[in-house]
Scaffold this active site. Structure first.
Site, PDB file in Angstrom:
ATOM      1  N   GLU B  54      99.564  40.492  19.649  1.00  0.00           N
ATOM      2  CA  GLU B  54     100.204  39.497  18.789  1.00  0.00           C
ATOM      3  C   GLU B  54     100.378  39.979  17.361  1.00  0.00           C
ATOM      4  O   GLU B  54     101.344  39.610  16.684  1.00  0.00           O
ATOM      5  CB  GLU B  54      99.385  38.197  18.794  1.00  0.00           C
ATOM      6  CG  GLU B  54      99.412  37.444  20.113  1.00  0.00           C
ATOM      7  CD  GLU B  54      98.455  38.014  21.158  1.00  0.00           C
ATOM      8  OE1 GLU B  54      97.674  38.934  20.824  1.00  0.00           O
ATOM      9  OE2 GLU B  54      98.489  37.546  22.304  1.00  0.00           O
ATOM     10  N   HIS B 123      93.107  28.834  24.965  1.00  0.00           N
ATOM     11  CA  HIS B 123      94.557  28.672  25.135  1.00  0.00           C
ATOM     12  C   HIS B 123      95.049  27.333  24.589  1.00  0.00           C
ATOM     13  O   HIS B 123      96.230  27.045  24.642  1.00  0.00           O
ATOM     14  CB  HIS B 123      94.948  28.762  26.619  1.00  0.00           C
ATOM     15  CG  HIS B 123      95.010  30.157  27.138  1.00  0.00           C
ATOM     16  ND1 HIS B 123      93.894  30.942  27.278  1.00  0.00           N
ATOM     17  CD2 HIS B 123      96.055  30.924  27.531  1.00  0.00           C
ATOM     18  CE1 HIS B 123      94.244  32.122  27.761  1.00  0.00           C
ATOM     19  NE2 HIS B 123      95.554  32.143  27.918  1.00  0.00           N
TER      20      HIS B 123
END
Lengths: 320, 323
Positions: B54, B123
């Site tokens: 990321e 998540h």
């Protein structure tokens, strides 16, 4: 093969290195006198900056880090505007909003300077992707240190640049210091090159205090990138002769190591070489140094006479 | 007017903007795999899979934006944004200012957030307040297919970095979306239901919870106004204050945890700017200051639900008026 550097080019590079050196030393004096905020200098690393930047063309771009004065001045930054920026004046390259640590100069192709170690590595693939996708020819030179090479983003950036075949010249100035920590405490090996090479891009180590050697390696790498498309890596082995953040008494530095590296001062190496070759006389070298002092006298005077930004500037330029 | 799901609205906005502007490109983990339509129409240059990394995805977007592209990156799930925080916060958000306006960062970072999938705290974490707090960013969090399409198109055209949160539970929610080049401006709230006794302010999926509470309250003769913020930064202060001035009572509802959440900002703003018109203290209904659980009943209990909102309003109406 490229033609060797002409005598004139070498003298010009020597003058650029001297300008960088004296800019940083004079700034450090100003800081010691309490007239400027602390900065990170790159004294001793001038050959790496000048050697690489002089190998770049007008279309090429630069991303750099908190020790950026050398890269900026080598690229032709106006010393007055640079010092004005460092002193927080409105005439600086970034209107006084960046200070010494984040100077960028779009007109010179200096795309953002990061003081987050490795931040420049994070952005470099994107800058190169924009060059590629918009059909611009320029190579993107990204300067970082051995400290950044110990960050995960180093591997992420090299990996993506290789996979996407991006025109990035990764330049690791291995100056042996990671803020206040010696590289030997944080790296098992002496060099970053093996880590880079493992990503499958051309990777070389060069004497970072020898401007001719750095320049030759950079010319070769830039040509390779232009022909092959993908990235290259250069590790310039050098030494940070001053402390991490001015003022810094370097009490943590091994005196013998510092002395050894001072004996390989890149400016002295080049000046001696040019004098020995008969390219430069002692008198001419003295004249170069006087010219640099005069340039800096004018630059510091301009900067110190420049106004500070008005308080209205506090909230401008936040959003486009 | 078409009926489409939120996921279809997002896909439609992406395709239209990529068609309109060749500088728009999209990359992220599995983007080219999962968005085969975009890949087929726009090719591998403009629709790219990336490593599962990321930080470099966000950094590459910032670098590309600085030099004239208009990247949209998919960071998948909001908690993954913590790995991309440096590029989003320190680069995309700050470098325009630090450069004295020399560079701009026209980029969009997408991420799913919120309960509904039972995947647990790594998540599922509503991080919007972190980005609202960071200077130089814009943050949007729509609740309807219409707004997902119109706001995403606006975000892609915006010259600033926009963090675009997609509430996971809304993906298959369908709704009418205007045909044509449908834009919703960033920074404008919308009244989803008009009322005069209390204002329920929310965003993303808890807007639906507020609407259900409002329906139930209506059966008791209580008229609740439901305001959907849509944009958290910039925040529609005028719309918010207008509603509170009308009703005199405010309940802020969000799924993110309470401390320093968006609700705190809204409460402070209303107290600063509309205190004389308040008939009762401001109430915040939020998720707890705890990580999101995985177990479905716990996950649902994490999010303020309609009955709790209704109870909060009833308690508020019993409060003595502020003098």
């Amino acid at each position: 093969m490229h033609r060797p550097l002409s005598d004139t080019e070498q003298v010009s590079m020597l003058e650029a290195m001297q300008l960088i050196r004296r800019h940083e030393e004079r700034l450090a004096e100003l800081q010691a006198a309490g007239r400027a905020a602390g900065t990170c200098t790159a004294v001793g690393q001038e050959a790496a900056a000048v050697g690489v930047v002089h190998a770049l063309g007008a279309d090429d771009l630069i991303l750099t880090n908190h020790r950026s004065a050398g890269h900026l001045l080598a690229r032709g930054a106006d010393p007055g505007r640079l010092i004005a920026e460092i002193l927080g004046r409105s005439t600086g390259y970034c209107k006084g909003k960046s200070g010494s640590l984040h100077v960028s100069a779009r007109e010179l192709g200096i795309v953002l300077t990061s003081t987050i170690v490795g931040g420049e590595l994070s952005l470099a693939p994107g800058v190169a992707l924009a060059q590629r996708m918009q059909g611009r020819p320029g190579v993107v030179a990204c300067f970082f240190g051995d400290g950044a090479a110990c960050e995960g983003i180093f591997h992420e950036a090299l990996n993506l640049a290789v996979v996407w075949k991006l025109p990035v010249l990764f330049v690791c100035e291995n100056n042996q210091w990671q803020a206040y920590v010696h590289r030997k405490e944080t790296m098992p090996q002496d060099h970053v090159r093996p880590w880079a090479a493992a990503h499958g891009l051309p990777a070389v180590v060069v004497d970072g205090n020898d401007v001719e050697a750095v320049h030759a390696a950079a010319r070769h790498a830039v040509d390779t990138i232009r022909v092959q498309g993908g990235p290259c890596f250069i590790e310039a082995v050098t030494y940070r002769l001053r402390g991490h953040f001015e003022p810094d008494d370097q009490g943590y530095v091994d005196a013998d190591e510092l002395t050894a590296w001072k004996s390989r001062d890149p400016i002295q190496l080049l000046a001696r070489r040019l004098i020995d070759r008969g390219v430069l006389s002692e008198g001419e070298w003295a004249h170069v140094r006087q010219r640099v002092e005069a340039t800096l006298d004018a630059a510091f005077a301009f900067a110190e006479a420049s106004p500070f930004p008005s308080a209205d500037e506090l909230i401008t330029d936040v959003y486009a | 007017m078409h009926t489409m799901t939120v996921n279809q609205a997002i896909a439609s906005a992406l395709a239209e903007e990529m068609r309109r502007d060749e500088r728009v490109l999209m990359f992220g983990e599995g983007v080219a795999t999962k968005r085969a339509d975009l890949m087929q129409e726009f090719g591998a240059e403009r629709v790219r899979n990336t490593p599962l990394a990321e930080a470099i995805i966000a950094g590459t977007a910032a670098g590309a934006a600085a030099m004239g592209l208009r990247p949209v990156v998919d960071l998948l799930f909001a908690p993954f944004m913590t790995l991309a925080m440096d590029a989003l916060v320190n680069s995309a958000g700050k470098l325009r200012y630090l450069s004295g306006g020399q560079f701009s960062f026209p980029m969009v970072a997408l991420a799913h957030t919120g309960a509904g999938w039972g995947v647990g705290a790594q998540h599922n974490h509503n991080l919007e307040a972190l980005f609202v707090h960071a200077p130089g960013l814009k943050v949007v969090m729509p609740s309807t297919a219409d707004d997902f399409k119109g706001l995403l198109k606006s975000a892609i055209r915006d010259d600033n970095p926009v963090i675009f949160f997609i509430d996971l539970a809304l993906g298959e929610a369908a709704g009418p979306v205007p045909a044509g080049d449908h834009l919703v401006p960033i920074g404008q709230s919308v009244v989803r239901r008009a009322g005069c006794d209390v204002t329920l302010v929310s965003y993303a999926k808890t807007v639906g919870h507020c609407l259900r509470a409002a329906e139930s309250l209506a059966q008791r003769g209580i008229s609740a106004e439901v305001l959907d913020l849509r944009s958290l930064k910039p925040l529609d202060e005028a719309g918010l204050l207008a509603s509170v001035r009308k009703t005199g009572r405010l309940v802020v509802v969000h799924e993110a945890s309470r401390t320093c959440g968006v609700g705190a900002e809204i409460a402070a703003l209303v107290v600063e700017r509309a205190f004389p018109l308040l008939k009762a203290p401001v109430v915040r209904l939020t998720g707890p200051d705890a990580p999101a659980p995985s177990s479905r009943p716990l996950e649902q209990a994490f999010v303020p639900q309609a009955p709790a909102i209704e109870q909060a309003v009833l308690a508020l109406l019993r409060e003595p008026a502020l003098s």
